[in-house]
Design an enzyme around this catalytic site. Structure first.
Site, PDB file in Angstrom:
ATOM      1  N   ASP A 113     -28.478 -29.425  23.077  1.00  0.00           N
ATOM      2  CA  ASP A 113     -29.664 -30.099  23.601  1.00  0.00           C
ATOM      3  C   ASP A 113     -30.291 -29.241  24.695  1.00  0.00           C
ATOM      4  O   ASP A 113     -29.750 -29.146  25.798  1.00  0.00           O
ATOM      5  CB  ASP A 113     -29.284 -31.469  24.155  1.00  0.00           C
ATOM      6  CG  ASP A 113     -30.487 -32.245  24.675  1.00  0.00           C
ATOM      7  OD1 ASP A 113     -31.618 -31.914  24.280  1.00  0.00           O
ATOM      8  OD2 ASP A 113     -30.288 -33.172  25.471  1.00  0.00           O
ATOM      9  N   ASP A 115     -38.053 -28.605  23.042  1.00  0.00           N
ATOM     10  CA  ASP A 115     -36.806 -29.374  23.028  1.00  0.00           C
ATOM     11  C   ASP A 115     -36.252 -29.444  21.613  1.00  0.00           C
ATOM     12  O   ASP A 115     -36.797 -30.126  20.750  1.00  0.00           O
ATOM     13  CB  ASP A 115     -37.045 -30.785  23.563  1.00  0.00           C
ATOM     14  CG  ASP A 115     -35.787 -31.635  23.529  1.00  0.00           C
ATOM     15  OD1 ASP A 115     -34.692 -31.082  23.747  1.00  0.00           O
ATOM     16  OD2 ASP A 115     -35.886 -32.836  23.256  1.00  0.00           O
TER      17      ASP A 115
END
Length: 460
Positions: A164, A352
């Site tokens: 992440d 992201d």
């Protein structure tokens, strides 16, 4: 009182083996490379509701980036109800409650009936696939996550971790873990003093809330091995309590945050910074080549310490200065569709890889889809595009246009080539673009903590 969520995740695990690759000294001296597995959470939840889960997560993530309070669980659940009202087969078949009725009056049976029909049979006789419980937003990507395997403890055991780039903590579930509903933490590998002789608990508390759930516990030290490189006495977190979105995920044992360490709620360096500090390489660089399911290639990898030049076209490389935020935010210089510029309002992009969609401000989404042949705005405010679209949508970063692969413009089509499919470009009320995997699967994506830069290049 905990809200009932909508539907269960049925996980399909790719066949790629998860053992780490040792450093590729002959090709990439000083780099550490591991394979990345693409985990498909291809549930029985209707595609538009899965799409909304991603929008929900995006709303929370950009609120965090702006330092603002995000939407509540109640608000996110209402978003799903509103979206369900525009799915004819659900409204007709299950008498979906209206969102404006107010959540306290929504009956459990009504929520549990939010089930999807078999994608191959939408006739009135098609049996519904009944719902279990799940989160209003799934764990760091409602449709997919990207997972690596590392070894932790003595003796070393494999732990599967979600990558992440939008958070800064590494954690795994502890052997004392309980879920928010009071039950166990699922079928995971757990860590504690009973299973690792090198485990040391500092007793210091930590807690983190994601767009997709939460974890909290204590800060510990133990041995972690990444791509064959040993980090003794490494500081990270064990979670004693996790949200149901994490406990219900049978693939991931924890999460590896790879933003800048300013996002670490544990107050420690990210893993790539720790590896740099130990001298395994000179710069805290993390590089991603994300795999695509429909390519049928297990070509995903993450590289620490530099860039794997075999995975991108070096002539297309651009290095872009990031903002001072602890998120990876870079200037968005322009957007085009089939070579024609599209006027958009936003000038910032938050990169992201934990976000499945490309999520953009509503006005920009309208302008963009107006140039995609066959695109339609739905009653929900989101968009559909032809399943067989060949439209070239490009984003300009660092003075270069990077094209989204047309097959990534379609969200969760399952290979369908006829009719309309949900667009992989979603909309929300914000002023920046949240650039997720719809775009990132077509590029080589690299972040450099020391230089505060993002590198992009055409993936090969």
């Amino acid at each position: 009182m905990q809200l009932l969520a909508l539907l269960a995740c049925a996980l399909l695990v790719p066949s790629l083996h998860g053992h780490p690759i040792r450093p590729r000294a002959q090709r990439n001296s000083g780099l550490l490379t591991l394979p990345v597995r693409r985990v498909e959470r291809n549930t029985d939840l209707h595609v538009d509701l899965r799409h909304q889960q991603n929008i929900n997560r995006a709303q929370r993530l950009v609120a965090r980036a702006a330092g603002l309070p995000g939407p509540s669980d109640v608000e996110l659940l209402q978003n799903l109800h509103r979206r369900a009202e525009f799915i004819p087969e659900l409204e007709r078949r299950f008498n979906i409650p209206q969102a404006n009725a107010g959540l306290p009056t929504i009956e459990t049976s009504g929520i549990a009936k939010l089930a999807v029909e078999n994608d191959d049979d939408t006739s009135d006789n098609a049996p519904p696939k009944l719902a279990n419980f799940s989160s209003v937003i799934e764990i760091d990507g409602a449709d997919t996550s990207y997972v690596i395997t590392v070894q932790i403890g003595t003796p070393a055991r494999d732990f599967n971790l979600i990558l992440d780039s939008g958070s800064g903590d590494l954690w795994v579930s502890s052997d004392q873990c309980t879920s928010e509903n009071g039950s166990g933490c699922g079928n995971h590998t757990f860590l504690g003093s009973d299973v690792s002789s090198s485990f040391v608990n500092s007793r210091k508390k930590w807690s983190i809330t994601y767009g997709s759930g939460f974890a909290n516990g204590e800060i510990v030290n133990d041995t972690i091995v990444i791509a064959g490189m040993v980090m003794n006495d490494h500081t990270f977190g064990v979670a004693h309590s996790i949200s149901s979105s994490f406990s219900g995920d049978t693939i991931a044992d924890g999460l590896m945050g790879l933003s800048k360490s300013g996002l670490s709620t544990q107050g420690v360096p990210t893993p790539v910074e720790a590896l740099r500090n130990l001298g395994f390489f000179k710069s805290a660089i993390t590089s991603y080549r994300l795999p695509r399911l429909i390519d049928n290639e297990n070509n995903g990898e993450v590289t620490f310490g530099g860039l794997d030049e075999t995975k991108f076209d070096p002539s297309t490389r651009v290095d872009i200065n990031a903002s001072n935020s602890s998120f990876w935010i870079i200037p968005l210089e322009g957007v085009s569709v089939d070579g024609q510029s599209v006027a958009v309002n936003s000038t910032e992009a938050l990169m992201d890889n934990g976000t499945t969609l490309l999520v953009v401000p509503t006005a920009d989404a309208v302008a963009l889809h107006s140039q995609i042949p066959g695109a339609k705005q739905q009653g929900s405010g989101q968009f559909s595009i032809p399943c067989d679209t060949t439209t070239n949508v490009s984003l300009r970063f660092g003075g270069r246009d990077f094209a989204i692969d047309p097959k990534d413009l379609v969200f969760a089509s399952r290979g369908r080539k006829t009719g309309d499919c949900t667009s992989g470009i979603g909309s929300f009320d914000d002023d920046k673009w949240l650039v997720g995997d719809t775009f990132l699967k077509a590029v080589y994506f690299s972040t450099n903590v020391d230089a505060n830069t993002v590198t992009l290049a055409k993936a090969i």
